[in-house]
Design a protein around this motif. Structure first.
Motif, PDB file in Angstrom:
ATOM      1  N   ILE A   1       0.872  -1.179   0.000  1.00 57.60           N
ATOM      2  CA  ILE A   1       0.000   0.000   0.000  1.00 57.60           C
ATOM      3  C   ILE A   1       0.901   1.219   0.000  1.00 57.60           C
ATOM      4  O   ILE A   1       1.720   1.402   0.896  1.00 57.60           O
ATOM      5  CB  ILE A   1      -0.936   0.007   1.227  1.00 57.60           C
ATOM      6  CG1 ILE A   1      -1.824  -1.237   1.201  1.00 57.60           C
ATOM      7  CG2 ILE A   1      -1.790   1.262   1.240  1.00 57.60           C
ATOM      8  CD1 ILE A   1      -2.761  -1.351   2.384  1.00 57.60           C
ATOM      9  N   SER A   2       0.755   2.042  -1.001  1.00 54.31           N
ATOM     10  CA  SER A   2       1.639   3.189  -1.175  1.00 54.31           C
ATOM     11  C   SER A   2       0.870   4.263  -1.934  1.00 54.31           C
ATOM     12  O   SER A   2      -0.195   4.008  -2.498  1.00 54.31           O
ATOM     13  CB  SER A   2       2.875   2.780  -1.989  1.00 54.31           C
ATOM     14  OG  SER A   2       2.482   2.428  -3.304  1.00 54.31           O
ATOM     15  N   PRO A   3       1.390   5.482  -1.981  1.00 56.00           N
ATOM     16  CA  PRO A   3       0.739   6.492  -2.809  1.00 56.00           C
ATOM     17  C   PRO A   3       0.593   6.071  -4.270  1.00 56.00           C
ATOM     18  O   PRO A   3      -0.433   6.361  -4.898  1.00 56.00           O
ATOM     19  CB  PRO A   3       1.667   7.708  -2.656  1.00 56.00           C
ATOM     20  CG  PRO A   3       2.236   7.550  -1.289  1.00 56.00           C
ATOM     21  CD  PRO A   3       2.461   6.062  -1.145  1.00 56.00           C
ATOM     22  N   ALA A   4       1.585   5.373  -4.807  1.00 55.64           N
ATOM     23  CA  ALA A   4       1.472   4.925  -6.199  1.00 55.64           C
ATOM     24  C   ALA A   4       0.335   3.924  -6.363  1.00 55.64           C
ATOM     25  O   ALA A   4      -0.444   3.986  -7.321  1.00 55.64           O
ATOM     26  CB  ALA A   4       2.790   4.319  -6.669  1.00 55.64           C
ATOM     27  N   ALA A   5       0.220   2.981  -5.425  1.00 61.43           N
ATOM     28  CA  ALA A   5      -0.805   1.939  -5.528  1.00 61.43           C
ATOM     29  C   ALA A   5      -2.199   2.448  -5.237  1.00 61.43           C
ATOM     30  O   ALA A   5      -3.176   1.996  -5.862  1.00 61.43           O
ATOM     31  CB  ALA A   5      -0.469   0.794  -4.571  1.00 61.43           C
ATOM     32  N   ILE A   6      -2.321   3.381  -4.295  1.00 61.78           N
ATOM     33  CA  ILE A   6      -3.636   3.842  -3.854  1.00 61.78           C
ATOM     34  C   ILE A   6      -4.004   5.190  -4.461  1.00 61.78           C
ATOM     35  O   ILE A   6      -5.013   5.316  -5.163  1.00 61.78           O
ATOM     36  CB  ILE A   6      -3.689   3.921  -2.316  1.00 61.78           C
ATOM     37  CG1 ILE A   6      -3.336   2.569  -1.701  1.00 61.78           C
ATOM     38  CG2 ILE A   6      -5.077   4.391  -1.861  1.00 61.78           C
ATOM     39  CD1 ILE A   6      -4.258   1.432  -2.073  1.00 61.78           C
ATOM     40  N   ASP A   7      -3.196   6.203  -4.208  1.00 62.77           N
ATOM     41  CA  ASP A   7      -3.560   7.563  -4.602  1.00 62.77           C
ATOM     42  C   ASP A   7      -3.536   7.760  -6.114  1.00 62.77           C
ATOM     43  O   ASP A   7      -4.295   8.583  -6.635  1.00 62.77           O
ATOM     44  CB  ASP A   7      -2.624   8.557  -3.926  1.00 62.77           C
ATOM     45  CG  ASP A   7      -2.730   8.467  -2.417  1.00 62.77           C
ATOM     46  OD1 ASP A   7      -3.650   9.074  -1.845  1.00 62.77           O
ATOM     47  OD2 ASP A   7      -1.910   7.759  -1.803  1.00 62.77           O
ATOM     48  N   ARG A   8      -2.689   7.002  -6.805  1.00 62.56           N
ATOM     49  CA  ARG A   8      -2.684   7.070  -8.269  1.00 62.56           C
ATOM     50  C   ARG A   8      -3.483   5.920  -8.873  1.00 62.56           C
ATOM     51  O   ARG A   8      -4.561   6.134  -9.445  1.00 62.56           O
ATOM     52  CB  ARG A   8      -1.252   7.045  -8.799  1.00 62.56           C
ATOM     53  CG  ARG A   8      -1.158   7.177 -10.321  1.00 62.56           C
ATOM     54  CD  ARG A   8       0.263   6.902 -10.808  1.00 62.56           C
ATOM     55  NE  ARG A   8       0.690   5.525 -10.528  1.00 62.56           N
ATOM     56  CZ  ARG A   8       1.975   5.131 -10.558  1.00 62.56           C
ATOM     57  NH1 ARG A   8       2.935   5.997 -10.840  1.00 62.56           N
ATOM     58  NH2 ARG A   8       2.288   3.865 -10.297  1.00 62.56           N
ATOM     59  N   ASP A   9      -2.984   4.685  -8.728  1.00 61.48           N
ATOM     60  CA  ASP A   9      -3.548   3.565  -9.475  1.00 61.48           C
ATOM     61  C   ASP A   9      -4.983   3.234  -9.068  1.00 61.48           C
ATOM     62  O   ASP A   9      -5.846   3.015  -9.924  1.00 61.48           O
ATOM     63  CB  ASP A   9      -2.669   2.329  -9.316  1.00 61.48           C
ATOM     64  CG  ASP A   9      -1.271   2.533  -9.892  1.00 61.48           C
ATOM     65  OD1 ASP A   9      -1.075   3.513 -10.642  1.00 61.48           O
ATOM     66  OD2 ASP A   9      -0.376   1.731  -9.579  1.00 61.48           O
ATOM     67  N   ALA A  10      -5.251   3.181  -7.767  1.00 66.86           N
ATOM     68  CA  ALA A  10      -6.607   2.849  -7.328  1.00 66.86           C
ATOM     69  C   ALA A  10      -7.590   3.949  -7.704  1.00 66.86           C
ATOM     70  O   ALA A  10      -8.739   3.668  -8.086  1.00 66.86           O
ATOM     71  CB  ALA A  10      -6.638   2.598  -5.826  1.00 66.86           C
ATOM     72  N   ASN A  11      -7.159   5.195  -7.616  1.00 68.91           N
ATOM     73  CA  ASN A  11      -8.048   6.283  -8.027  1.00 68.91           C
ATOM     74  C   ASN A  11      -8.317   6.245  -9.528  1.00 68.91           C
ATOM     75  O   ASN A  11      -9.441   6.503  -9.971  1.00 68.91           O
ATOM     76  CB  ASN A  11      -7.453   7.638  -7.623  1.00 68.91           C
ATOM     77  CG  ASN A  11      -7.854   8.050  -6.227  1.00 68.91           C
ATOM     78  OD1 ASN A  11      -8.994   7.839  -5.810  1.00 68.91           O
ATOM     79  ND2 ASN A  11      -6.930   8.646  -5.497  1.00 68.91           N
ATOM     80  N   ILE A  12      -7.301   5.935 -10.305  1.00 68.01           N
ATOM     81  CA  ILE A  12      -7.512   5.825 -11.752  1.00 68.01           C
ATOM     82  C   ILE A  12      -8.460   4.671 -12.048  1.00 68.01           C
ATOM     83  O   ILE A  12      -9.331   4.774 -12.938  1.00 68.01           O
ATOM     84  CB  ILE A  12      -6.162   5.670 -12.482  1.00 68.01           C
ATOM     85  CG1 ILE A  12      -5.373   6.993 -12.402  1.00 68.01           C
ATOM     86  CG2 ILE A  12      -6.368   5.259 -13.932  1.00 68.01           C
ATOM     87  CD1 ILE A  12      -3.965   6.909 -12.957  1.00 68.01           C
ATOM     88  N   SER A  13      -8.329   3.572 -11.316  1.00 69.13           N
ATOM     89  CA  SER A  13      -9.270   2.455 -11.470  1.00 69.13           C
ATOM     90  C   SER A  13     -10.692   2.881 -11.134  1.00 69.13           C
ATOM     91  O   SER A  13     -11.654   2.501 -11.820  1.00 69.13           O
ATOM     92  CB  SER A  13      -8.831   1.292 -10.576  1.00 69.13           C
ATOM     93  OG  SER A  13      -9.734   0.219 -10.659  1.00 69.13           O
ATOM     94  N   LEU A  14     -10.835   3.675 -10.097  1.00 69.92           N
ATOM     95  CA  LEU A  14     -12.157   4.196  -9.733  1.00 69.92           C
ATOM     96  C   LEU A  14     -12.727   5.080 -10.838  1.00 69.92           C
ATOM     97  O   LEU A  14     -13.922   5.000 -11.161  1.00 69.92           O
ATOM     98  CB  LEU A  14     -12.050   5.008  -8.443  1.00 69.92           C
ATOM     99  CG  LEU A  14     -12.284   4.293  -7.122  1.00 69.92           C
ATOM    100  CD1 LEU A  14     -11.937   5.222  -5.962  1.00 69.92           C
ATOM    101  CD2 LEU A  14     -13.730   3.827  -7.006  1.00 69.92           C
ATOM    102  N   VAL A  15     -11.887   5.920 -11.399  1.00 71.06           N
ATOM    103  CA  VAL A  15     -12.331   6.788 -12.492  1.00 71.06           C
ATOM    104  C   VAL A  15     -12.839   5.948 -13.664  1.00 71.06           C
ATOM    105  O   VAL A  15     -13.919   6.198 -14.223  1.00 71.06           O
ATOM    106  CB  VAL A  15     -11.196   7.722 -12.948  1.00 71.06           C
ATOM    107  CG1 VAL A  15     -11.570   8.433 -14.243  1.00 71.06           C
ATOM    108  CG2 VAL A  15     -10.863   8.737 -11.866  1.00 71.06           C
ATOM    109  N   ARG A  16     -12.078   4.928 -14.044  1.00 73.80           N
ATOM    110  CA  ARG A  16     -12.476   4.088 -15.174  1.00 73.80           C
ATOM    111  C   ARG A  16     -13.784   3.356 -14.886  1.00 73.80           C
ATOM    112  O   ARG A  16     -14.665   3.273 -15.754  1.00 73.80           O
ATOM    113  CB  ARG A  16     -11.368   3.086 -15.481  1.00 73.80           C
ATOM    114  CG  ARG A  16     -10.118   3.728 -16.072  1.00 73.80           C
ATOM    115  CD  ARG A  16      -8.966   2.739 -16.150  1.00 73.80           C
ATOM    116  NE  ARG A  16      -7.776   3.335 -16.756  1.00 73.80           N
ATOM    117  CZ  ARG A  16      -6.561   2.819 -16.668  1.00 73.80           C
ATOM    118  NH1 ARG A  16      -6.368   1.676 -15.996  1.00 73.80           N
ATOM    119  NH2 ARG A  16      -5.535   3.413 -17.245  1.00 73.80           N
ATOM    120  N   ALA A  17     -13.911   2.835 -13.658  1.00 70.59           N
ATOM    121  CA  ALA A  17     -15.144   2.139 -13.289  1.00 70.59           C
ATOM    122  C   ALA A  17     -16.336   3.099 -13.296  1.00 70.59           C
ATOM    123  O   ALA A  17     -17.445   2.739 -13.698  1.00 70.59           O
ATOM    124  CB  ALA A  17     -14.991   1.485 -11.918  1.00 70.59           C
ATOM    125  N   ALA A  18     -16.107   4.341 -12.850  1.00 71.44           N
ATOM    126  CA  ALA A  18     -17.176   5.335 -12.838  1.00 71.44           C
ATOM    127  C   ALA A  18     -17.622   5.677 -14.251  1.00 71.44           C
ATOM    128  O   ALA A  18     -18.826   5.846 -14.519  1.00 71.44           O
ATOM    129  CB  ALA A  18     -16.702   6.591 -12.101  1.00 71.44           C
TER     130      ALA A  18
END
Length: 275
Positions: free
Chosen positions: A80-97
């Motif tokens: 769990i890191s800024p790269a994994a959560i703040d970037r990648d997970a947020n981008i995944s959320l954007v795509r899912a949205a």
């Protein structure tokens, strides 16, 4: 339906209380089965899953009109890191949205986020901002300064047991802190005020204080005569490098402490009111 990702954290709890008071339907994505059960007991829909799992994200987003991302990977452990959560997970959320035809996504970023910021959290938040703005969704970005509650907890952790307040570095650099209730207020407004769509909103505290001043306030409030201990700046610099292979979250915190002790942590000017 409003999906809150990060709804059980320091910011998520006051945000959920505000939204629940409005009586709007709420859903939370959480990894913690205990949190999920507690949320369901209050009438909140809970989806169990990890924000890094695309299937869990898809299940959580489907059927929602608004998605609020209040996640961060700054102080967590391995994987769990800024790269994994703040970037990648947020981008995944954007795509899912986008795939779920969500109307509006609100992202909690960080004050001063940029591609060249010295802290990885701010760089990764900025990457997520860019993805959201390019997505075609209605969007709002909330950029708070450092949470007062986070640093109050860190500095005053030992005061209840008679220990000393702990200041990281020299502690004489003015820092703008904001209360999480103020950030929750801004997020609440972002949900319902269409005038905030397509905007990046800075949410800042009313003034700036040093870590030494914060330590003094906490010590006085605790009724304690304990001294204030300082972690030397040189030690923080060393830990920010040496701890990376074995304790990356600790290394990030040490690096953040160095930046907060040596960089301009005040605000550039007045921010829009978030009431």
């Amino acid at each position: 339906m409003i999906l809150v990702v990060g709804g059980t954290g320091t910011l998520g709890r006051p945000l959920m209380a505000r939204l629940a008071a409005r009586g709007v339907p709420l859903r939370v994505l959480t990894r913690d089965s205990g949190h999920a059960a507690a949320l369901r007991a209050t009438g909140v829909e809970a989806v169990e899953g990890d924000v890094r799992d695309p299937a869990a994200v898809t299940a959580a987003v489907n059927g929602c009109d608004t998605v609020i991302s209040a996640i961060h990977g700054f102080a967590s452990g391995r994987g769990i890191s800024p790269a994994a959560i703040d970037r990648d997970a947020n981008i995944s959320l954007v795509r899912a949205a986008v795939d779920a035809n969500v109307d509006h996504m609100i992202l909690v970023s960080a004050y001063g986020a940029s591609a060249s910021h010295p802290m990885s959290l701010h760089r990764m938040k900025f990457a997520a901002e860019q993805a959201l703005q390019a997505s075609g969704l209605h969007w709002t970005i909330i950029r708070p300064t450092a949470f007062l509650e986070t640093w109050t907890k860190l500095i005053g952790a030992k005061l209840p047991t008679g220990g000393a307040a702990r200041v990281f570095g020299r502690g004489d650099n003015p820092i703008n802190f904001v209360a999480v209730t103020e950030v929750a207020s801004a997020l609440d407004r972002a949900v319902f005020d269409e005038g905030w769509r397509g905007r990046s909103v800075d949410v800042v505290g009313t003034d700036s204080i040093t870590l030494n001043q914060l330590a003094e306030r906490l010590t006085a409030a605790a009724g304690s005569s304990s001294r204030t201990d300082h972690v030397p700046l040189l030690a923080l610099r060393a830990l920010s490098i040496l701890a990376r292979p074995v304790a990356p979250a600790f290394a990030r915190m040490a690096h953040a402490a160095v930046e907060m002790d040596t960089s301009n942590m005040e605000v550039d000017g007045p921010a829009p009111a978030a009431k």
